[in-house]
Design an enzyme around this catalytic site. Structure first.
Site, short mmCIF file in Angstrom:
data_model
loop_
_atom_site.label_atom_id
_atom_site.label_comp_id
_atom_site.label_asym_id
_atom_site.label_seq_id
_atom_site.Cartn_x
_atom_site.Cartn_y
_atom_site.Cartn_z
N CYS A 14 0.81 -1.13 0.11
CA CYS A 14 -0.11 -0.07 0.02
C CYS A 14 0.78 1.27 -0.09
O CYS A 14 2.18 1.22 0.05
CB CYS A 14 -0.93 0.06 1.18
SG CYS A 14 -0.03 0.17 2.74
N CYS A 17 3.63 1.66 2.85
CA CYS A 17 4.46 0.84 2.64
C CYS A 17 5.77 1.97 1.75
O CYS A 17 6.74 1.88 1.88
CB CYS A 17 4.38 -0.12 1.60
SG CYS A 17 3.43 -1.62 2.55
N ASP A 432 7.89 31.12 -29.87
CA ASP A 432 9.15 31.66 -30.71
C ASP A 432 8.76 31.60 -32.17
O ASP A 432 7.95 30.59 -32.51
CB ASP A 432 10.42 30.84 -30.41
CG ASP A 432 11.49 31.33 -31.29
OD1 ASP A 432 11.57 32.46 -31.19
OD2 ASP A 432 12.21 30.56 -31.89
N ASP A 634 12.75 26.42 -29.81
CA ASP A 634 13.70 25.39 -30.31
C ASP A 634 15.28 25.89 -30.21
O ASP A 634 16.12 25.06 -30.42
CB ASP A 634 13.46 25.14 -31.78
CG ASP A 634 13.86 26.26 -32.57
OD1 ASP A 634 13.87 27.37 -32.24
OD2 ASP A 634 14.27 25.87 -33.72
N ASP A 638 16.66 30.38 -26.82
CA ASP A 638 15.30 30.25 -26.18
C ASP A 638 15.53 29.60 -24.76
O ASP A 638 14.38 29.78 -23.92
CB ASP A 638 14.32 29.46 -27.11
CG ASP A 638 14.04 29.86 -28.18
OD1 ASP A 638 13.93 31.28 -28.34
OD2 ASP A 638 13.96 29.17 -29.19
#
Length: 746
Positions: A14, A17, A432, A634, A638
């Site tokens: 559970c 644990c 961008d 990308d 950035d």
């Protein structure tokens, strides 16, 4: 040096644990961070390599009463599947035996439960001694794990699901033993010496059945990782000394020459040395259209060669391949915890002790009020059994596992559960321009000089001689254009080259100072651009970027450069608007060009003429407006903005720096992944809330009913066996609900 290891855990039953293991590992000197996921049965541990080691961490887990072993990154899922199947076989045997015995015991107890004589049930079948003998193997063999787990929890001064089941069934069984061998004691108290062997056996059988169903369902939640691992080729065909040799994939080394024939999987990442082909990369990028590859192009392991044979040099093998990195990212994401799970963790931390306290109070109240030991025992056992927090512990991680796995199958890599949770709150998305909204492959479309046609080639040669030292996409476009214009002499060497961030470039070529850049820079240099102003305005109105050319402080020419919009840009922006999001564009281009592009795709807000160092400031400005902001980019420039944003989304076709700074990576570069990310986040969070609601409402209503609050009004008590069944199937329902995410329309 800080290292990271993934540990496969055994013995958890559970969420309590998981919390116990997490605390045990966190207390090891040198451990920098630990995250234990109950749904995946794995722990991700960051530790100081010169302070501790994996064996010490494993020992700490063992001391806590559990087992841990490192996850083999080269394993394609066979070991994990074998371990799960072995556990399922063991559970199946115990469930079948437990259910058969339970059915016999229930049939034998029907006369006692109904108070009626049932002719077809022989008297000997409900004799207490027979029921004792029948139920004993269920308690000892089937229920062994519960009692062993409870004892281990007791030794570390903790309580978990095993504690609840062991206390509940143990109390019912001991009470039954007492009534079996000392029935007169109860008769003297005016209490019927009833036995409860069958509820104890039924509870164990039902809890095991629930665990079996849960185990099977949880196996389906990690299906995404197994699918990804299964993509890997098993062998590679090496070319050595003119001979072809088939070797296991594990034996491939960097630098090996590998032959791939049509229809075969590419075994590892590399670069084509000879030959050409079209390659299906859909299993990695999500793009269905095969990609043409030729000498010098990179190939990705696990993709499929569609036509033509080729040979390539192995560049990345083992853990370094793209597929292995994707698998690790998905594994890390599935093992991470969302902020919403912290509440569930806090609740499960004190839940079991509180339940035990409630069970004790329930027993004392009913015994003092009624003097009925049977009634007090039944209610106490029901409370212990029905209150197991398994559903609560599974509510969040199962949804995270399914959500992140589904994202990976759609080409969207989510680095962590926190990113998945935050994404559903996004108010604004900043895109961008170059390489994100556009293809990122600009080309020169217009060119004019002040002095006329006679100076065009000479000026172009000077401009290209400067730009070839720059890494900017526009620079590459100018150099390519110059080479296409039949310049007779080679490009010249440039001296004192300097790139002005967000403005342009300059250098000394053939004794002349040549400058190429933006209108703002020309203004700062006091260079008069009025002779070509009309051309600039006309080109920028067509969404073209313009670059001025000045020589020795005097304007000489103007270039118009266009970067084609991605086909999906306008459609994606429209979908984001429908989702109620504000969409902004961020670019270093001049405002007219930026606004022209914004009009084409329907963007609301434009940040133009922004230098790379200022991009993160624009994100901060939006955050200052109390907006949750996602940044999509990308390039290297950035990265600061991606890191500043609440959620950074990197285009997978961009730079490694951008992807490392982001929270979500779109492998194929298709902007549709932005929509997928937001929809997936919203669907996952909705699913988590449903799971948490079911888990909380189940315990909120179930515990009082089990405690007998309805008995004074309706004379109705919850049978412990029914409580056990309800508890078992609550966990199954949560996992099943999480699996519904796989059918979400993204």
């Amino acid at each position: 040096m800080v290292q990271t290891v993934n540990l496969s855990l055994q013995g958890m039953s559970c969420a309590a644990c998981a919390n116990a293991i997490e605390k045990a590992i966190a207390n090891v000197p040198g451990v920098k961070g630990c995250n234990v996921n109950f749904a995946t049965a794995q722990a991700t541990v960051r530790y100081q390599g010169d302070t501790t080691d994996i064996e010490t961490i494993q020992h700490a887990v063992s001391d806590a009463g559990y087992r841990a072993k490192p996850v083999d990154d080269t394993d394609v899922g066979d070991a994990e599947r074998d371990a799960r199947e072995a556990e399922q076989r063991d559970l199946t045997r115990k469930v079948i035996f437990g259910c058969i015995v339970s059915i016999v015991l229930v049939i034998g107890s029907l006369p006692m439960m109904t108070g009626l004589e049932i002719p077809w049930i022989p008297m000997w079948l409900h004799h207490p001694l027979l029921q004792l003998v029948l139920s004993l193997p269920v308690m000892v063999w089937c229920g062994q794990g519960f009692f062993v787990g409870a004892w281990k929890a007791f030794k570390r001064h903790a309580a978990d699901m095993n504690t609840l089941v062991a206390l509940g069934t143990g109390a019912a069984y001991l009470y039954s033993l007492w009534t079996t061998f000392f029935p007169d004691f109860f008769r003297q108290q005016g209490i019927s010496p009833d036995v409860y062997y069958e509820p104890a056996a039924v509870i164990i059988a039902l809890v095991l059945l629930g665990r079996l169903l849960e185990n099977r369902a949880r196996g389906r939640t990690s299906e995404a990782i197994r699918k990804l691992m299964g993509l890997q080729a098993k062998t590679a065909r090496l070319v050595r000394d003119g001979e072809e040799i088939d070797v296991p994939i594990e034996d491939v080394q960097v630098g090996d020459r590998i032959l791939v024939r049509p229809g075969e999987k590419i075994p590892v990442d590399g670069e084509i040395l000879e030959g050409s082909s079209t390659i299906d990369e859909s299993m990695v990028t999500g793009e269905p259209i095969p990609v043409q590859k030729q000498k010098g192009d990179e190939v990705i392991g696990a993709t499929i060669n569609k036509s033509g044979s080729f040979q390539f040099r192995a560049a990345r093998v083992g853990k370094d391949t793209v597929l292995s990195q994707i698998v690790q990212l998905v594994r890390d994401a599935q093992g991470s915890k969302a902020p919403i799970q912290k509440l569930a963790d806090r609740v499960t931390g004190w839940f079991v002790p509180v339940v035990i306290a409630i069970a004790i109070v329930t027993f004392l109240v009913w015994f003092n009020v009624t003097g009925n030991l049977t009634l007090a025992t039944v209610t106490m056992v029901s409370v212990l059994i029905i209150a197991c927090p398994c559903a609560l512990g599974l509510a969040t991680p199962t949804s995270i596992m399914v959500g992140t796995g589904l994202g990976a199958e759609q080409g969207v890599l989510i680095k962590g559960a926190d990113s998945l949770e935050i994404a559903h709150k996004i108010d604004a998305i900043v895109l961008d321009k170059t390489g994100t909204l556009t293809e990122g492959k600009p080309s020169v479309t217009n060119y004019v000089t002040v002095s006329g046609i006679d100076s065009e080639l000479d000026l172009l040669r000077l401009a290209a001689s400067v730009e070839r030292y720059s890494e900017h996409p526009l620079a590459e476009a100018i150099v390519n254009y110059a080479k296409s214009q039949d310049i007779q002499t080679p490009l010249l060497d440039a001296e004192a080259f300097e790139a002005k961030e967000g403005m342009g470039v300059e250098a000394v070529v053939d004794g002349k100072r040549v400058q190429l850049g933006t209108t703002r820079w020309m203004s700062e240099l006091d260079i008069d651009v009025s002779p070509l102003r009309d051309k600039q305005e006309a080109w920028e109105s067509e969404a073209k970027t313009t670059a001025w050319i000045a020589v020795d402080g005097k304007l000489e020419g103007l270039l118009g450069i266009a970067d084609t919009l991605k086909p999906s840009s306008a459609d994606v922006v429209k979908k984001l608007h429908r989702m109620g999001l504000e969409v902004a564009m961020l670019t270093g281009d001049n405002r007219k060009t930026a606004e022209a592009i914004a009009r084409q795709v329907g963007i609301d807000r434009v940040f133009a003429e922004v230098r790379p160092g200022q991009k993160s400031d624009r994100v901060k400005a939006l955050q200052a407006e109390d907006k949750i902001v996602a940044m999509v980019g990308d390039g290297i420039n950035d990265a600061p903005a991606l890191a500043q944003a609440d959620v950074g989304i990197a285009i997978g076709t961009g730079t490694d720096v951008a992807m490392s700074a982001s929270d979500i990576t779109l492998i194929s570069g298709d902007l549709q992944g932005i929509v997928t990310s937001v929809r997936l986040s919203r669907a996952t969070m909705r699913n988590i809330r449903q799971n948490l609601f079911f888990a909380y409402i189940y315990n909120t209503l179930g515990i009082p009913i089990a405690a007998g609050v309805l008995y004074p009004f309706l004379g109705w008590l919850l049978n412990p066996a029914i409580a056990g069944g309800a508890m078992a199937f609550s966990s199954v329902s949560v996992v099943t609900n999480a699996l519904r995410l796989r059918r979400v329309d993204l």
